[in-house]
Design an enzyme around this catalytic site. Sequence first.
Site, PDB file in Angstrom:
ATOM      1  N   GLY A  63       1.171  -1.530   0.090  1.00  0.00           N
ATOM      2  CA  GLY A  63       0.086   0.027  -0.113  1.00  0.00           C
ATOM      3  C   GLY A  63       0.662   1.574  -0.195  1.00  0.00           C
ATOM      4  N   CYS A  64       1.700   1.444   0.891  1.00  0.00           N
ATOM      5  CA  CYS A  64       2.569   2.483   0.793  1.00  0.00           C
ATOM      6  C   CYS A  64       3.629   2.529  -0.099  1.00  0.00           C
ATOM      7  CB  CYS A  64       4.068   2.332   2.049  1.00  0.00           C
ATOM      8  SG  CYS A  64       2.718   1.934   3.841  1.00  0.00           S
ATOM      9  N   THR A  65       3.981   1.406  -1.260  1.00  0.00           N
ATOM     10  CA  THR A  65       4.825   1.458  -2.585  1.00  0.00           C
ATOM     11  C   THR A  65       4.074   2.265  -3.058  1.00  0.00           C
ATOM     12  OG1 THR A  65       5.752  -0.160  -1.963  1.00  0.00           O
ATOM     13  CG2 THR A  65       5.746   0.377  -4.252  1.00  0.00           C
ATOM     14  N   ALA A  75       3.338   6.198  -2.822  1.00  0.00           N
ATOM     15  CA  ALA A  75       4.438   6.614  -3.284  1.00  0.00           C
ATOM     16  C   ALA A  75       4.092   6.570  -4.793  1.00  0.00           C
ATOM     17  CB  ALA A  75       5.714   5.963  -2.503  1.00  0.00           C
TER      18      ALA A  75
END
Length: 151
Positions: free
Chosen positions: A43-45, A48
């Site tokens: 999710g964070c990738t 970003a």
Amino acid sequence: MLEVGLNAPEFKLEDKDGNLVNLSDFKNKKVVLYFYPRDNTPGCTKQACSFRDNYEEFKSKDIVVIGISKDSVRSHINFAQKHDLPFILLSDPELEAIKAYNVWQEKKLYGKVSMGVVRTTYIIDENGMIEKVYDKVKTDKNVGEVLEYLG
């Protein structure tokens, strides 16, 4: 979460290049400040990379994009290099900004309760005031919502 109309808390954190960055460094600029749980997670990738893919649009509007997590500077270096991230990533292992922005909260995952960063995005105006808050952020929709709001 902090509310619209409040002064955005000041912070001094290290970026991936070892430079100390203060929120006040961006006085007279609009800032998109997003908090995320961890480098190199799916999710964070996704979030970003979405900021990366739309970075030129933010830049053309003179808007600063800053991502903050509790990951180390070394982790941010690897994350930024691996995904070619052009914006500022700040390391907050002591949870200074994370707690000041009230995004360190109880989370439940598979029935297990723990403390962690709740994915949140703040838009901070040119005078350092919180202009807009996105809580419970969906990684695939956040950047589009922010760009739509910023017009």
